[in-house]
Design a protein around this motif. Structure first.
Motif: not given
Ligand code: ADP
Ligand code: MG
Length: 325
Positions: A14, A16, A38, A40, A59-66
């Motif tokens: 990403y 930012v 970042v 991800a 854990p939170n921020g691991a990259g799962k949602t991405t």
């Molecule tokens: N839209 C975005 N812009 C910038 N950074 C992002 C964005 N979405 C997620 N991140 C960053 O990417 C990393 C992975 O996030 P995410 O995939 O949401 O993790 P998880 O779902 O495992 O908690 C984190 O460091 C988060 O802060």
């Protein structure tokens, strides 16, 4: 058999926008924008077979949602290759979208002011579902998710559990073959969590659906997944058998205790490793397979007011995994 999902060296960075603090920073940013990146997701590869349910932990921020957003075509990868049912998700072809479903526990996909049924009806049109199929699917979802009484109320009036059931129904209205479930059980009480697990299991079996599930609850994985994939800081840390993972990294459980009278730490230490203690409240760690017997002994020997058995948090399990390299 061809895999339903393939990731090869998937990466996502990403960009930012970075702003210095205060008015001066805002003014500066008007003229010269500074960016930071970042990372991800970093070089993640795996394959998932048709019909498999795979747990995706981190854990939170691991990259799962991405990762799930890339797999469902919401985000473009920065590097690597992704195939879902033979499609490149980011092209968002109709034929692809008709075969996938995405549920995000932390985000609404239902229209806030409309009753869920109306969102379902809209999706019937979007997905071009014929009347007969739609009715059959709707009946199945209403019955199995037990949402008959709530689909006529505006989504905003529903409880979290009710809303989540409707979110799931909404994501399944077109009977997708591949389902991405991003923390579908977050914040739900144990009873609803269990119901949803059962539902997911049935859906998987009934439709041979391929499912990736993220969660913070070990119970979800335990109940649903033979295979677990673990990531942290965007990197793959484990991909394999769930049971083996438990044996290796989650051998213990935690028992949280409240007492009616003061107890002694050394007495507790005979039954397990004391990880938190004041004379009225304590927590011990014990071997997973000894949970029942230790709990029995505790109830017999101590003035227990409350006892609660929990998994070690997925966070600390993942920390342990990555610490081992
Ligand atoms: N839209 C975005 N812009 C910038 N950074 C992002 C964005 N979405 C997620 N991140 C960053 O990417 C990393 C992975 O996030 P995410 O995939 O949401 O993790 P998880 O779902 O495992 O908690 C984190 O460091 C988060 O802060
Ligand atoms: Mg997430």
């Amino acid at each position: 058999m061809k895999p339903a999902i393939t990731l090869k060296n998937l990466s996502k960075t990403y960009k930012v926008h970075q702003k210095e603090e205060g008015l001066k920073g805002s003014l500066k940013a008007l003229f010269k924008r500074k960016y930071k990146t970042v990372k991800a997701v970093k070089n993640v590869s795996f394959k998932i077979k048709e019909g498999e349910i795979v747990g995706f932990m981190g854990p939170n921020g691991a990259g799962k949602t991405t990762t799930l957003k890339i797999l469902s075509g919401l985000l473009h990868p920065t590097g690597g290759e992704v195939k879902v049912l033979g499609f490149n998700p980011y092209q968002r072809k109709n034929q692809f979208l008709k075969q996938i479903g995405l549920v995000m526990g932390q985000k609404n996909q239902l229209y806030w002011d409309l009753p869920p049924l109306e969102t379902f009806n809209l999706n019937k049109e979007i997905y071009e579902i014929d009347k007969k199929t739609y009715k059959k699917t709707l009946d199945y979802l209403i019955k199995n998710l037990d949402i008959k009484k709530i689909i006529h109320n505006p989504s905003r009036t529903l409880s979290l559990g009710q809303r989540m059931k409707c979110e799931i129904a909404n994501a399944l209205i077109h009977t997708p073959k591949v389902l991405f479930l991003d923390e579908p059980t977050i914040g739900l009480d144990v009873v609803i969590q269990k119901k949803l697990r059962q539902f997911i299991k049935d859906y998987n079996q009934k439709h041979k659906a391929t499912i990736i599930l993220t969660s913070h609850y070990m119970g979800d994985f335990e109940e649903l997944c033979k295979r677990l994939i673990v990531i942290d800081h965007g990197k793959l840390g484990y991909d394999g058998d769930f049971e083996k993972f438990i044996q290796q990294y989650a051998k213990e459980k935690r028992i949280n205790l409240t007492f009616l009278k003061k107890v002694k730490k050394k007495d507790l230490a005979k039954l397990g490793k004391v990880v938190a203690f004041n004379p009225y409240k304590a927590a011990i760690r014990i071997k997973r397979e000894e949970t029942t017997s230790v709990a029995g002994k505790l109830l017999k020997k101590f003035p227990i007011d409350d006892i609660d058995i929990s998994e070690i948090s997925t966070e600390s399990i993942v920390r342990k995994l990555f610490a081992k390299g």
